[in-house]
Scaffold this motif. Structure first.
Motif, short mmCIF file in Angstrom:
data_model
loop_
_atom_site.label_atom_id
_atom_site.label_comp_id
_atom_site.label_asym_id
_atom_site.label_seq_id
_atom_site.Cartn_x
_atom_site.Cartn_y
_atom_site.Cartn_z
N THR A 1 0.82 -1.22 0.00
CA THR A 1 0.00 0.00 0.00
C THR A 1 0.85 1.26 0.00
OG1 THR A 1 -0.18 -0.02 2.42
CG2 THR A 1 -1.94 -1.12 1.15
N ASN A 2 0.18 2.37 -0.36
CA ASN A 2 0.81 3.68 -0.33
C ASN A 2 -0.20 4.69 0.19
OD1 ASN A 2 -0.77 4.77 -2.62
ND2 ASN A 2 0.36 3.22 -3.76
N PHE A 3 0.30 5.88 0.52
CA PHE A 3 -0.55 6.92 1.10
C PHE A 3 0.07 8.26 0.78
CE2 PHE A 3 -2.43 9.53 4.38
CZ PHE A 3 -3.66 8.96 4.65
N ASP A 4 -0.68 9.16 0.16
CA ASP A 4 -0.20 10.49 -0.21
C ASP A 4 -0.69 11.51 0.83
OD1 ASP A 4 0.22 13.02 -1.35
OD2 ASP A 4 -0.36 12.39 -3.36
N PHE A 5 0.19 11.83 1.78
CA PHE A 5 -0.20 12.75 2.85
C PHE A 5 -0.51 14.15 2.34
CE2 PHE A 5 1.40 9.71 5.96
CZ PHE A 5 0.46 9.87 6.97
N ASP A 6 0.23 14.62 1.34
CA ASP A 6 -0.04 15.96 0.81
C ASP A 6 -1.47 16.04 0.27
OD1 ASP A 6 2.49 16.88 1.48
OD2 ASP A 6 3.33 16.39 -0.49
N TYR A 7 -1.87 15.05 -0.51
CA TYR A 7 -3.24 15.03 -1.03
C TYR A 7 -4.24 14.89 0.11
CZ TYR A 7 -7.29 14.01 -3.89
OH TYR A 7 -8.54 14.07 -4.47
#
Length: 107
Positions: A15-21
């Motif tokens: 998995t991944n996660f885009d904190f900025d978005y």
């Protein structure tokens, strides 16, 4: 007692996660659709799962509501918020609805 809705984003190898978005786009959507029904919202970024243990979660969002009817009203508008999730992560969020049984501010 107030209710909380916690949305928990587990970390796995795939998995991944885009904190900025998440912070710049998703959380403003949460405010737009849920804001009038919530009394507070907070987001915690996972740093560790204990001493020398990697975090098990990317983030935990906690939304607080005064009454079950406020939570129900927010959830009735959740479509655009839920539809936005694949734009910042491919993990499957977990949810926990809870009753606040203790809230204490420390001085």
């Amino acid at each position: 007692m107030p209710l909380t809705l916690q949305v928990i984003y587990p970390i796995t190898d795939e998995t991944n996660f885009d904190f900025d978005y998440y912070l710049g786009t998703h959380m403003p959507l949460v405010k737009k659709y849920f804001g009038e029904h919530m009394t507070a919202v907070s987001v915690s970024r996972g740093l560790a799962g204990g001493q020398d243990v990697p975090p098990p979660f990317y983030a935990i969002a906690t939304m607080t509501f005064n009454e079950p009817s406020d939570l129900d009203a927010a959830m009735a508008k959740a479509g655009p918020v839920l539809d936005d999730i694949p734009k910042f992560t491919n993990t499957t969020p977990q949810m926990l609805i809870g009753e606040t049984v203790l809230r204490q501010l420390m001085e």
